[in-house]
Write a protein that holds these residues in place. Sequence first.
Motif, mmCIF file in Angstrom:
data_model
loop_
_atom_site.group_PDB
_atom_site.id
_atom_site.type_symbol
_atom_site.label_atom_id
_atom_site.label_comp_id
_atom_site.label_asym_id
_atom_site.label_seq_id
_atom_site.Cartn_x
_atom_site.Cartn_y
_atom_site.Cartn_z
ATOM 1 N N PHE A 138 93.395 -65.357 -65.828
ATOM 2 C CA PHE A 138 94.506 -66.170 -65.310
ATOM 3 C C PHE A 138 95.648 -65.219 -64.932
ATOM 4 O O PHE A 138 95.931 -64.261 -65.648
ATOM 5 C CB PHE A 138 94.942 -67.161 -66.403
ATOM 6 C CG PHE A 138 96.132 -68.003 -66.044
ATOM 7 C CD1 PHE A 138 96.140 -68.773 -64.896
ATOM 8 C CD2 PHE A 138 97.248 -68.043 -66.883
ATOM 9 C CE1 PHE A 138 97.243 -69.554 -64.573
ATOM 10 C CE2 PHE A 138 98.349 -68.832 -66.563
ATOM 11 C CZ PHE A 138 98.340 -69.583 -65.416
ATOM 12 N N GLY A 210 106.042 -72.878 -65.198
ATOM 13 C CA GLY A 210 105.315 -73.194 -63.966
ATOM 14 C C GLY A 210 103.829 -73.270 -64.235
ATOM 15 O O GLY A 210 103.405 -73.440 -65.378
ATOM 16 N N ALA A 211 103.047 -73.152 -63.169
ATOM 17 C CA ALA A 211 101.577 -73.218 -63.200
ATOM 18 C C ALA A 211 101.054 -74.647 -63.202
ATOM 19 O O ALA A 211 99.856 -74.874 -63.144
ATOM 20 C CB ALA A 211 100.971 -72.426 -64.361
ATOM 21 N N TYR A 234 106.710 -70.896 -59.178
ATOM 22 C CA TYR A 234 105.504 -71.390 -58.508
ATOM 23 C C TYR A 234 104.652 -70.223 -58.007
ATOM 24 O O TYR A 234 105.178 -69.169 -57.646
ATOM 25 C CB TYR A 234 105.912 -72.280 -57.318
ATOM 26 C CG TYR A 234 104.783 -72.658 -56.396
ATOM 27 C CD1 TYR A 234 104.008 -73.779 -56.650
ATOM 28 C CD2 TYR A 234 104.492 -71.891 -55.265
ATOM 29 C CE1 TYR A 234 102.956 -74.127 -55.810
ATOM 30 C CE2 TYR A 234 103.447 -72.234 -54.416
ATOM 31 C CZ TYR A 234 102.685 -73.354 -54.697
ATOM 32 O OH TYR A 234 101.639 -73.694 -53.864
ATOM 33 N N GLY A 235 103.370 -70.459 -57.963
ATOM 34 C CA GLY A 235 102.482 -69.472 -57.361
ATOM 35 C C GLY A 235 101.045 -69.908 -57.504
ATOM 36 O O GLY A 235 100.744 -70.886 -58.182
ATOM 37 N N SER A 237 96.834 -68.104 -57.519
ATOM 38 C CA SER A 237 96.083 -66.847 -57.559
ATOM 39 C C SER A 237 95.697 -66.358 -56.174
ATOM 40 O O SER A 237 95.784 -65.167 -55.886
ATOM 41 C CB SER A 237 94.784 -66.991 -58.348
ATOM 42 O OG SER A 237 94.862 -67.994 -59.279
ATOM 43 N N GLY A 241 99.668 -65.161 -57.359
ATOM 44 C CA GLY A 241 99.854 -65.499 -58.767
ATOM 45 C C GLY A 241 101.285 -65.989 -58.897
ATOM 46 O O GLY A 241 101.893 -66.354 -57.880
ATOM 47 N N ASP A 301 99.038 -78.411 -52.432
ATOM 48 C CA ASP A 301 100.275 -78.787 -53.132
ATOM 49 C C ASP A 301 101.217 -79.485 -52.166
ATOM 50 O O ASP A 301 101.357 -79.063 -51.019
ATOM 51 C CB ASP A 301 100.967 -77.535 -53.689
ATOM 52 C CG ASP A 301 100.143 -76.873 -54.776
ATOM 53 O OD1 ASP A 301 99.545 -77.599 -55.591
ATOM 54 O OD2 ASP A 301 100.085 -75.628 -54.809
ATOM 55 N N ARG A 325 99.431 -82.198 -56.644
ATOM 56 C CA ARG A 325 98.381 -81.715 -55.755
ATOM 57 C C ARG A 325 97.727 -82.908 -55.080
ATOM 58 O O ARG A 325 97.571 -83.953 -55.699
ATOM 59 C CB ARG A 325 97.309 -80.967 -56.557
ATOM 60 C CG ARG A 325 97.781 -79.678 -57.170
ATOM 61 C CD ARG A 325 96.657 -79.028 -57.939
ATOM 62 N NE ARG A 325 95.505 -78.764 -57.092
ATOM 63 C CZ ARG A 325 95.398 -77.728 -56.257
ATOM 64 N NH1 ARG A 325 96.378 -76.872 -56.159
ATOM 65 N NH2 ARG A 325 94.327 -77.550 -55.533
HETATM 66 O O1 DLL Z 1 99.047 -71.227 -61.857
HETATM 67 C C1 DLL Z 1 99.921 -69.124 -61.065
HETATM 68 C C2 DLL Z 1 101.127 -69.298 -61.909
HETATM 69 C C3 DLL Z 1 101.152 -68.783 -63.185
HETATM 70 C C4 DLL Z 1 102.257 -69.925 -61.400
HETATM 71 C C5 DLL Z 1 102.304 -68.906 -63.959
HETATM 72 C C6 DLL Z 1 103.397 -70.053 -62.144
HETATM 73 C C7 DLL Z 1 103.410 -69.531 -63.436
HETATM 74 P P1 DLL Z 1 96.470 -70.878 -60.349
HETATM 75 O O2 DLL Z 1 95.872 -70.975 -61.698
HETATM 76 O O3 DLL Z 1 95.688 -70.310 -59.248
HETATM 77 O O4 DLL Z 1 97.782 -69.992 -60.393
HETATM 78 O O5 DLL Z 1 96.947 -72.329 -59.973
HETATM 79 C C8 DLL Z 1 97.671 -72.567 -58.795
HETATM 80 O O6 DLL Z 1 98.867 -74.370 -59.876
HETATM 81 O O7 DLL Z 1 98.225 -74.479 -56.371
HETATM 82 C C9 DLL Z 1 99.653 -75.572 -58.030
HETATM 83 O O8 DLL Z 1 98.822 -76.693 -57.877
HETATM 84 C C10 DLL Z 1 99.856 -75.304 -59.495
HETATM 85 N N1 DLL Z 1 101.199 -74.744 -59.724
HETATM 86 C C11 DLL Z 1 101.539 -73.469 -59.935
HETATM 87 N N2 DLL Z 1 102.870 -73.379 -60.140
HETATM 88 C C12 DLL Z 1 103.375 -74.628 -60.040
HETATM 89 C C13 DLL Z 1 104.670 -75.193 -60.141
HETATM 90 C C14 DLL Z 1 98.893 -70.233 -61.180
HETATM 91 N N3 DLL Z 1 105.748 -74.468 -60.444
HETATM 92 C C15 DLL Z 1 98.070 -74.006 -58.731
HETATM 93 N N4 DLL Z 1 104.786 -76.533 -59.935
HETATM 94 C C16 DLL Z 1 98.963 -74.317 -57.552
HETATM 95 C C17 DLL Z 1 103.708 -77.289 -59.640
HETATM 96 C C18 DLL Z 1 102.299 -75.494 -59.752
HETATM 97 N N5 DLL Z 1 102.480 -76.821 -59.564
#
Ligand code: DLL
Length: 432
Positions: A138, A210-211, A234-235, A237, A241, A301, A325
Amino acid sequence: MIWNEYIECSSRDAIIERQNKGLRKMVERLYFNVPFYRKKFQEMELSPYDIKGIEDLHKLPFTYKQDLRDNYPMGLFAVPQSEIVRLHASSGTTGKQTVVGYTRKDLDMWSEVVARCLSSAGVVHKDIVQIAYGYGLFTGGLGLHYGTEKIGASVIPISGGNTHRQLQTMQDLGSTVLACTPSYALYLAESLEKSGITKDQIKLRVGIFGAESWTDEMRRELEKKLGIKAFDIYGLSEIMGPGVACECECQNGLHVNEDHFIPEIIDPITLEPLPEGQEGELVFTTITKEGLPLLRYRTRDLSTLHYGTCSCGRTLVRMEKCKGRTDDMLIIRGVNVFPSQIESVLLSMHETSPHYQLIVERINNLDILEVHVEMDEHFFADEIRKIEGLNKRIKHNIENTLGISVTIKLVEPNTIERSENKAKRIIDNRKK
Ligand code: DLL
Protein backbone atom coordinates in the motif's frame (compact mmCIF):
# COMPACT_ATOMS: atom_id res chain seq x y z
CA MET A 1 3.65 27.40 5.17
CA ILE A 2 4.11 27.09 1.41
CA TRP A 3 6.77 24.49 0.59
CA ASN A 4 7.44 25.49 -3.01
CA GLU A 5 6.08 28.98 -3.57
CA TYR A 6 7.58 29.26 -7.04
CA ILE A 7 5.42 26.36 -8.23
CA GLU A 8 2.44 26.48 -5.91
CA CYS A 9 1.76 30.18 -6.48
CA SER A 10 2.77 30.60 -10.13
CA SER A 11 0.51 32.35 -12.59
CA ARG A 12 -2.00 30.28 -14.54
CA ASP A 13 -0.07 31.09 -17.72
CA ALA A 14 3.12 29.67 -16.23
CA ILE A 15 1.28 26.55 -15.06
CA ILE A 16 -0.21 26.00 -18.51
CA GLU A 17 3.15 26.53 -20.17
CA ARG A 18 4.72 23.90 -17.91
CA GLN A 19 1.83 21.52 -18.59
CA ASN A 20 2.02 21.99 -22.36
CA LYS A 21 5.70 21.26 -22.40
CA GLY A 22 5.39 18.29 -20.05
CA LEU A 23 2.49 16.81 -21.97
CA ARG A 24 4.25 16.99 -25.34
CA LYS A 25 7.31 15.24 -23.93
CA MET A 26 5.24 12.62 -22.13
CA VAL A 27 3.17 11.73 -25.18
CA GLU A 28 6.26 11.30 -27.30
CA ARG A 29 7.93 9.12 -24.67
CA LEU A 30 4.87 6.95 -24.27
CA TYR A 31 4.50 6.51 -28.01
CA PHE A 32 8.05 5.29 -28.39
CA ASN A 33 8.43 3.33 -25.13
CA VAL A 34 5.09 1.72 -24.37
CA PRO A 35 3.68 -0.62 -27.06
CA PHE A 36 0.23 -0.43 -25.44
CA TYR A 37 0.01 3.32 -26.07
CA ARG A 38 1.62 3.13 -29.51
CA LYS A 39 -1.03 0.64 -30.56
CA LYS A 40 -3.79 2.86 -29.17
CA PHE A 41 -2.45 5.88 -31.06
CA GLN A 42 -2.21 3.88 -34.27
CA GLU A 43 -5.75 2.60 -33.87
CA MET A 44 -6.94 6.17 -33.37
CA GLU A 45 -4.77 7.41 -36.26
CA LEU A 46 -3.22 9.86 -33.83
CA SER A 47 0.38 11.03 -34.08
CA PRO A 48 2.17 12.08 -30.90
CA TYR A 49 2.92 15.35 -32.72
CA ASP A 50 -0.81 16.10 -32.98
CA ILE A 51 -0.68 16.89 -29.27
CA LYS A 52 0.53 20.47 -28.95
CA GLY A 53 -0.67 21.19 -25.44
CA ILE A 54 -3.43 20.73 -22.91
CA GLU A 55 -6.06 21.96 -25.36
CA ASP A 56 -5.48 18.62 -27.12
CA LEU A 57 -5.87 16.46 -24.00
CA HIS A 58 -9.32 15.38 -25.12
CA LYS A 59 -7.81 13.73 -28.21
CA LEU A 60 -5.81 11.30 -26.08
CA PRO A 61 -7.07 7.82 -25.20
CA PHE A 62 -8.29 7.03 -21.69
CA THR A 63 -6.45 4.50 -19.52
CA TYR A 64 -8.44 2.12 -17.32
CA LYS A 65 -7.52 0.00 -14.31
CA GLN A 66 -8.28 -2.97 -16.55
CA ASP A 67 -5.45 -1.88 -18.88
CA LEU A 68 -3.00 -2.27 -15.99
CA ARG A 69 -4.46 -5.70 -15.24
CA ASP A 70 -4.30 -6.77 -18.88
CA ASN A 71 -0.64 -5.76 -18.98
CA TYR A 72 0.14 -7.27 -15.57
CA PRO A 73 2.57 -6.94 -13.96
CA MET A 74 4.82 -4.36 -15.64
CA GLY A 75 3.63 -4.13 -19.25
CA LEU A 76 2.80 -0.41 -19.06
CA PHE A 77 6.12 0.62 -17.54
CA ALA A 78 7.93 3.17 -19.70
CA VAL A 79 11.47 2.37 -18.52
CA PRO A 80 13.43 -0.91 -18.32
CA GLN A 81 12.88 -2.74 -15.04
CA SER A 82 16.51 -2.06 -14.08
CA GLU A 83 15.60 1.62 -13.64
CA ILE A 84 12.75 0.85 -11.26
CA VAL A 85 13.77 1.31 -7.64
CA ARG A 86 10.44 0.68 -5.90
CA LEU A 87 7.31 -1.34 -6.60
CA HIS A 88 3.95 -1.01 -4.89
CA ALA A 89 0.70 -2.78 -5.59
CA SER A 90 -2.92 -1.94 -5.08
CA SER A 91 -4.94 -4.92 -3.95
CA GLY A 92 -8.16 -3.81 -5.58
CA THR A 93 -11.40 -5.09 -4.18
CA THR A 94 -12.23 -6.80 -7.45
CA GLY A 95 -9.89 -8.76 -9.63
CA LYS A 96 -6.14 -8.99 -9.88
CA GLN A 97 -3.81 -6.59 -8.06
CA THR A 98 -2.21 -3.83 -10.09
CA VAL A 99 1.51 -3.14 -9.84
CA VAL A 100 3.05 0.32 -9.99
CA GLY A 101 6.74 1.19 -10.30
CA TYR A 102 8.87 4.23 -9.53
CA THR A 103 12.29 5.38 -10.74
CA ARG A 104 14.57 7.29 -8.40
CA LYS A 105 13.37 10.55 -9.94
CA ASP A 106 9.75 9.49 -9.38
CA LEU A 107 10.48 8.88 -5.71
CA ASP A 108 12.08 12.33 -5.40
CA MET A 109 9.04 13.91 -7.00
CA TRP A 110 6.73 11.91 -4.73
CA SER A 111 8.56 13.18 -1.63
CA GLU A 112 8.32 16.71 -3.01
CA VAL A 113 4.54 16.59 -3.51
CA VAL A 114 3.97 15.00 -0.10
CA ALA A 115 6.20 17.67 1.47
CA ARG A 116 3.98 20.31 -0.17
CA CYS A 117 0.89 18.58 1.21
CA LEU A 118 2.21 18.35 4.75
CA SER A 119 3.33 21.98 4.68
CA SER A 120 -0.06 23.10 3.42
CA ALA A 121 -1.57 21.34 6.44
CA GLY A 122 0.80 23.28 8.70
CA VAL A 123 3.23 20.45 9.48
CA VAL A 124 6.75 21.77 10.18
CA HIS A 125 10.19 20.31 10.92
CA LYS A 126 9.56 20.42 14.68
CA ASP A 127 6.60 18.05 14.39
CA ILE A 128 6.53 14.40 15.37
CA VAL A 129 4.51 12.52 12.77
CA GLN A 130 2.94 9.19 13.65
CA ILE A 131 2.36 7.42 10.35
CA ALA A 132 -0.36 4.86 10.95
CA TYR A 133 -1.10 4.23 7.29
CA GLY A 134 -0.07 0.70 6.33
CA TYR A 135 3.55 0.30 5.25
CA GLY A 136 4.16 -2.28 2.56
CA LEU A 137 2.62 -2.65 -0.85
CA PHE A 138 0.00 0.00 0.00
CA THR A 139 1.37 3.43 -0.92
CA GLY A 140 0.07 5.23 2.19
CA GLY A 141 2.85 4.46 4.70
CA LEU A 142 5.99 4.88 2.60
CA GLY A 143 4.45 7.70 0.57
CA LEU A 144 3.86 9.82 3.66
CA HIS A 145 7.13 8.66 5.17
CA TYR A 146 9.55 10.19 2.67
CA GLY A 147 7.61 13.45 2.37
CA THR A 148 7.73 13.80 6.15
CA GLU A 149 11.48 13.18 6.20
CA LYS A 150 11.90 15.73 3.42
CA ILE A 151 10.44 18.52 5.54
CA GLY A 152 12.66 17.40 8.40
CA ALA A 153 9.94 16.36 10.83
CA SER A 154 10.45 13.27 13.00
CA VAL A 155 8.78 10.20 11.56
CA ILE A 156 7.30 7.44 13.68
CA PRO A 157 6.85 4.68 11.07
CA ILE A 158 4.43 2.71 13.22
CA SER A 159 2.24 1.52 10.30
CA GLY A 160 -1.39 0.46 10.82
CA GLY A 161 -2.79 -1.74 13.56
CA ASN A 162 -1.76 -2.59 17.11
CA THR A 163 -3.99 0.06 18.58
CA HIS A 164 -2.69 -0.25 22.13
CA ARG A 165 0.83 0.46 20.94
CA GLN A 166 -0.40 3.38 18.82
CA LEU A 167 -1.86 5.04 21.90
CA GLN A 168 1.16 4.37 24.05
CA THR A 169 3.50 5.72 21.37
CA MET A 170 1.32 8.76 20.87
CA GLN A 171 1.55 9.54 24.57
CA ASP A 172 5.15 8.56 25.27
CA LEU A 173 6.75 10.11 22.17
CA GLY A 174 4.42 13.10 22.07
CA SER A 175 3.21 12.72 18.48
CA THR A 176 1.92 16.05 17.17
CA VAL A 177 0.63 14.78 13.82
CA LEU A 178 -1.39 11.66 13.08
CA ALA A 179 -1.48 10.35 9.51
CA CYS A 180 -3.93 7.50 8.82
CA THR A 181 -7.30 6.77 7.26
CA PRO A 182 -10.18 8.75 8.82
CA SER A 183 -11.83 5.51 9.87
CA TYR A 184 -8.71 4.38 11.73
CA ALA A 185 -8.42 7.84 13.29
CA LEU A 186 -11.95 7.39 14.62
CA TYR A 187 -11.06 3.99 16.02
CA LEU A 188 -7.95 5.44 17.70
CA ALA A 189 -9.98 8.33 19.11
CA GLU A 190 -12.49 5.94 20.64
CA SER A 191 -9.76 3.72 22.00
CA LEU A 192 -8.20 6.77 23.66
CA GLU A 193 -11.52 7.58 25.30
CA LYS A 194 -11.93 4.01 26.47
CA SER A 195 -8.50 3.91 28.02
CA GLY A 196 -9.32 7.06 29.94
CA ILE A 197 -6.67 9.15 28.15
CA THR A 198 -7.87 12.72 27.75
CA LYS A 199 -7.07 15.11 24.92
CA ASP A 200 -4.77 17.05 27.27
CA GLN A 201 -2.61 14.00 27.80
CA ILE A 202 -1.68 13.81 24.12
CA LYS A 203 0.01 16.43 21.98
CA LEU A 204 -1.72 15.81 18.64
CA ARG A 205 -2.55 19.00 16.75
CA VAL A 206 -2.91 17.94 13.09
CA GLY A 207 -4.50 14.97 11.29
CA ILE A 208 -3.54 14.00 7.71
CA PHE A 209 -6.43 11.81 6.70
CA GLY A 210 -7.21 10.23 3.35
CA ALA A 211 -7.27 7.05 1.25
CA GLU A 212 -11.07 6.87 1.55
CA SER A 213 -13.91 9.32 1.29
CA TRP A 214 -15.03 11.09 4.44
CA THR A 215 -17.39 13.97 5.08
CA ASP A 216 -17.03 17.37 6.73
CA GLU A 217 -19.22 16.03 9.53
CA MET A 218 -16.65 13.28 10.12
CA ARG A 219 -13.95 15.93 10.08
CA ARG A 220 -15.68 17.82 12.92
CA GLU A 221 -16.16 14.60 14.88
CA LEU A 222 -12.45 13.72 14.60
CA GLU A 223 -11.37 17.26 15.40
CA LYS A 224 -13.51 17.29 18.52
CA LYS A 225 -12.49 13.87 19.74
CA LEU A 226 -8.74 14.31 19.13
CA GLY A 227 -8.38 18.05 19.67
CA ILE A 228 -6.79 18.53 16.24
CA LYS A 229 -7.30 20.26 12.90
CA ALA A 230 -7.96 17.54 10.32
CA PHE A 231 -6.83 17.80 6.68
CA ASP A 232 -7.85 15.78 3.66
CA ILE A 233 -5.10 14.23 1.52
CA TYR A 234 -5.91 12.51 -1.77
CA GLY A 235 -4.07 10.21 -4.11
CA LEU A 236 -4.09 6.88 -5.88
CA SER A 237 -1.39 4.31 -6.52
CA GLU A 238 -1.70 4.35 -10.30
CA ILE A 239 -0.95 8.07 -10.42
CA MET A 240 1.53 8.19 -7.52
CA GLY A 241 0.03 7.41 -4.11
CA PRO A 242 -0.81 10.02 -1.44
CA GLY A 243 0.16 13.55 -2.43
CA VAL A 244 -1.73 14.06 -5.66
CA ALA A 245 -3.74 16.73 -3.81
CA CYS A 246 -4.17 18.06 -0.28
CA GLU A 247 -6.08 20.72 1.62
CA CYS A 248 -4.47 23.96 2.81
CA GLU A 249 -5.44 25.94 5.90
CA CYS A 250 -8.47 27.39 4.04
CA GLN A 251 -9.94 23.90 3.59
CA ASN A 252 -11.78 25.03 0.53
CA GLY A 253 -10.90 22.08 -1.68
CA LEU A 254 -7.68 20.14 -2.22
CA HIS A 255 -4.86 21.73 -4.23
CA VAL A 256 -3.83 19.40 -7.02
CA ASN A 257 -0.09 19.25 -7.75
CA GLU A 258 -0.84 20.05 -11.35
CA ASP A 259 2.75 20.60 -12.41
CA HIS A 260 2.93 16.78 -12.25
CA PHE A 261 -0.66 15.57 -12.60
CA ILE A 262 -3.12 17.27 -14.96
CA PRO A 263 -6.68 16.80 -13.73
CA GLU A 264 -9.81 16.80 -15.87
CA ILE A 265 -13.43 16.25 -14.94
CA ILE A 266 -15.43 14.18 -17.41
CA ASP A 267 -19.00 13.04 -17.66
CA PRO A 268 -18.66 9.33 -16.79
CA ILE A 269 -21.39 8.41 -19.27
CA THR A 270 -20.65 10.55 -22.34
CA LEU A 271 -16.90 10.76 -21.48
CA GLU A 272 -16.92 14.43 -22.54
CA PRO A 273 -14.77 16.86 -20.50
CA LEU A 274 -16.91 19.05 -18.23
CA PRO A 275 -16.32 22.75 -17.57
CA GLU A 276 -15.00 24.16 -14.28
CA GLY A 277 -17.50 23.90 -11.44
CA GLN A 278 -19.36 20.85 -12.74
CA GLU A 279 -19.27 17.57 -10.89
CA GLY A 280 -18.01 14.48 -12.67
CA GLU A 281 -15.30 11.83 -12.72
CA LEU A 282 -11.71 12.84 -12.07
CA VAL A 283 -9.22 11.86 -14.75
CA PHE A 284 -5.46 12.36 -14.39
CA THR A 285 -2.61 12.57 -16.87
CA THR A 286 0.89 12.38 -15.43
CA ILE A 287 3.42 14.66 -17.13
CA THR A 288 6.67 14.07 -15.28
CA LYS A 289 6.53 10.45 -14.17
CA GLU A 290 9.10 8.07 -15.59
CA GLY A 291 8.27 4.57 -14.33
CA LEU A 292 4.59 4.34 -15.00
CA PRO A 293 3.29 7.44 -16.79
CA LEU A 294 -0.41 7.28 -17.62
CA LEU A 295 -2.62 9.21 -20.01
CA ARG A 296 -6.11 10.22 -18.89
CA TYR A 297 -6.39 7.63 -16.14
CA ARG A 298 -10.02 7.18 -15.09
CA THR A 299 -10.09 7.32 -11.30
CA ARG A 300 -13.84 6.62 -10.79
CA ASP A 301 -13.71 9.34 -8.10
CA LEU A 302 -16.34 12.06 -8.20
CA SER A 303 -15.29 15.65 -7.67
CA THR A 304 -15.40 19.19 -9.10
CA LEU A 305 -12.54 21.53 -10.07
CA HIS A 306 -12.12 25.22 -9.21
CA TYR A 307 -9.39 27.35 -10.77
CA GLY A 308 -9.67 30.65 -8.83
CA THR A 309 -6.74 31.68 -6.61
CA CYS A 310 -7.19 30.41 -3.06
CA SER A 311 -7.04 32.80 -0.09
CA CYS A 312 -3.87 30.93 0.99
CA GLY A 313 -2.12 32.35 -2.10
CA ARG A 314 -1.81 29.05 -3.94
CA THR A 315 -2.91 29.08 -7.56
CA LEU A 316 -2.92 25.28 -7.97
CA VAL A 317 -6.38 24.14 -9.02
CA ARG A 318 -8.63 22.90 -6.19
CA MET A 319 -10.64 19.69 -6.36
CA GLU A 320 -13.63 19.41 -4.05
CA LYS A 321 -13.49 16.76 -1.34
CA CYS A 322 -14.32 13.50 -3.15
CA LYS A 323 -17.96 12.63 -2.86
CA GLY A 324 -17.23 8.94 -3.41
CA ARG A 325 -16.37 6.49 -6.14
CA THR A 326 -18.71 5.77 -9.02
CA ASP A 327 -18.31 2.10 -8.16
CA ASP A 328 -19.36 2.75 -4.54
CA MET A 329 -22.50 4.47 -5.72
CA LEU A 330 -25.50 2.30 -4.97
CA ILE A 331 -28.44 2.45 -7.28
CA ILE A 332 -31.46 1.71 -5.13
CA ARG A 333 -34.71 1.59 -7.04
CA GLY A 334 -33.26 3.97 -9.60
CA VAL A 335 -31.91 6.47 -7.05
CA ASN A 336 -28.16 7.08 -6.68
CA VAL A 337 -26.97 6.71 -3.11
CA PHE A 338 -23.49 7.48 -1.77
CA PRO A 339 -22.33 6.33 1.66
CA SER A 340 -21.17 9.93 2.26
CA GLN A 341 -24.80 11.16 2.17
CA ILE A 342 -25.72 8.78 4.96
CA GLU A 343 -22.59 9.67 6.92
CA SER A 344 -23.53 13.37 6.76
CA VAL A 345 -27.02 12.74 8.08
CA LEU A 346 -25.94 10.44 10.89
CA LEU A 347 -23.10 12.58 12.13
CA SER A 348 -25.04 15.82 12.02
CA MET A 349 -27.65 14.25 14.35
CA HIS A 350 -25.09 13.67 17.14
CA GLU A 351 -27.25 10.93 18.64
CA THR A 352 -25.45 7.78 17.57
CA SER A 353 -21.90 6.60 17.30
CA PRO A 354 -20.27 7.48 13.93
CA HIS A 355 -20.12 3.82 12.85
CA TYR A 356 -22.44 2.67 10.11
CA GLN A 357 -22.74 0.16 7.30
CA LEU A 358 -25.09 -0.11 4.34
CA ILE A 359 -26.58 -3.49 3.56
CA VAL A 360 -28.39 -3.95 0.27
CA GLU A 361 -30.63 -6.90 -0.51
CA ARG A 362 -32.91 -7.73 -3.39
CA ILE A 363 -36.13 -9.20 -2.08
CA ASN A 364 -38.91 -10.08 -4.55
CA ASN A 365 -37.12 -8.03 -7.20
CA LEU A 366 -37.13 -4.98 -4.96
CA ASP A 367 -33.93 -3.37 -3.69
CA ILE A 368 -33.93 -2.90 0.06
CA LEU A 369 -31.42 -0.60 1.73
CA GLU A 370 -30.81 -1.34 5.38
CA VAL A 371 -28.66 1.11 7.30
CA HIS A 372 -26.94 -0.38 10.31
CA VAL A 373 -26.09 2.27 12.85
CA GLU A 374 -24.22 1.67 16.04
CA MET A 375 -25.81 3.05 19.16
CA ASP A 376 -23.94 5.22 21.60
CA GLU A 377 -23.18 3.48 24.89
CA HIS A 378 -25.49 5.82 26.83
CA PHE A 379 -28.35 5.44 24.38
CA PHE A 380 -27.98 1.71 24.42
CA ALA A 381 -28.86 1.62 28.11
CA ASP A 382 -32.04 3.64 27.47
CA GLU A 383 -35.61 2.44 27.38
CA ILE A 384 -37.01 0.79 24.29
CA ARG A 385 -39.33 3.73 23.70
CA LYS A 386 -36.42 6.14 23.38
CA ILE A 387 -34.54 3.78 21.08
CA GLU A 388 -37.60 3.48 18.86
CA GLY A 389 -37.82 7.25 18.73
CA LEU A 390 -34.19 7.48 17.64
CA ASN A 391 -34.77 4.85 14.97
CA LYS A 392 -37.68 6.88 13.59
CA ARG A 393 -35.71 10.14 13.58
CA ILE A 394 -32.79 8.58 11.69
CA LYS A 395 -35.16 6.96 9.18
CA HIS A 396 -36.97 10.25 8.63
CA ASN A 397 -33.75 12.24 8.11
CA ILE A 398 -32.15 9.71 5.76
CA GLU A 399 -35.33 9.29 3.72
CA ASN A 400 -35.61 13.06 3.45
CA THR A 401 -32.08 13.28 2.07
CA LEU A 402 -32.20 10.30 -0.28
CA GLY A 403 -35.83 10.41 -1.35
CA ILE A 404 -36.29 6.63 -0.98
CA SER A 405 -37.47 4.49 1.91
CA VAL A 406 -34.84 2.76 4.02
CA THR A 407 -34.80 0.41 6.97
CA ILE A 408 -32.76 1.39 10.00
CA LYS A 409 -31.26 -1.18 12.29
CA LEU A 410 -29.74 0.15 15.49
CA VAL A 411 -27.04 -2.27 16.51
CA GLU A 412 -25.20 -2.70 19.80
CA PRO A 413 -22.11 -0.62 20.52
CA ASN A 414 -18.86 -2.05 19.12
CA THR A 415 -20.49 -4.50 16.75
CA ILE A 416 -19.65 -2.90 13.40
CA GLU A 417 -16.20 -4.02 12.37
CA ARG A 418 -13.50 -1.40 13.01
CA SER A 419 -10.93 -0.81 10.32
CA GLU A 420 -7.21 -0.20 10.54
CA ASN A 421 -7.18 0.66 6.86
CA LYS A 422 -10.01 1.62 4.54
CA ALA A 423 -13.45 1.08 6.06
CA LYS A 424 -15.91 -1.29 4.43
CA ARG A 425 -19.14 0.70 4.30
CA ILE A 426 -21.18 -1.34 1.85
CA ILE A 427 -22.32 -4.94 1.81
CA ASP A 428 -24.21 -5.44 -1.42
CA ASN A 429 -25.83 -8.86 -1.30
CA ARG A 430 -27.45 -8.32 -4.71
CA LYS A 431 -24.14 -9.12 -6.35
CA LYS A 432 -23.81 -12.55 -4.74
O1 DLL B 1 -5.39 5.28 -1.09
C1 DLL B 1 -3.37 6.47 -1.67
C2 DLL B 1 -3.48 7.27 -0.43
C3 DLL B 1 -2.85 6.85 0.72
C4 DLL B 1 -4.16 8.48 -0.42
C5 DLL B 1 -2.92 7.62 1.88
C6 DLL B 1 -4.23 9.26 0.70
C7 DLL B 1 -3.60 8.82 1.86
P1 DLL B 1 -5.15 3.46 -3.48
O2 DLL B 1 -5.12 2.41 -2.45
O3 DLL B 1 -4.68 3.17 -4.83
O4 DLL B 1 -4.28 4.70 -3.02
O5 DLL B 1 -6.64 3.99 -3.53
C8 DLL B 1 -6.98 5.08 -4.33
O6 DLL B 1 -8.69 5.72 -2.74
O7 DLL B 1 -9.11 6.42 -6.21
C9 DLL B 1 -10.06 7.08 -4.06
O8 DLL B 1 -11.19 6.32 -4.42
C10 DLL B 1 -9.67 6.74 -2.65
N1 DLL B 1 -9.10 7.92 -1.98
C11 DLL B 1 -7.81 8.21 -1.76
N2 DLL B 1 -7.72 9.38 -1.08
C12 DLL B 1 -8.98 9.83 -0.89
C13 DLL B 1 -9.54 10.97 -0.27
C14 DLL B 1 -4.46 5.43 -1.86
N3 DLL B 1 -8.80 11.89 0.36
C15 DLL B 1 -8.43 5.42 -4.13
N4 DLL B 1 -10.89 11.10 -0.31
C16 DLL B 1 -8.85 6.67 -4.86
C17 DLL B 1 -11.66 10.18 -0.92
C18 DLL B 1 -9.86 8.90 -1.49
N5 DLL B 1 -11.20 9.08 -1.49
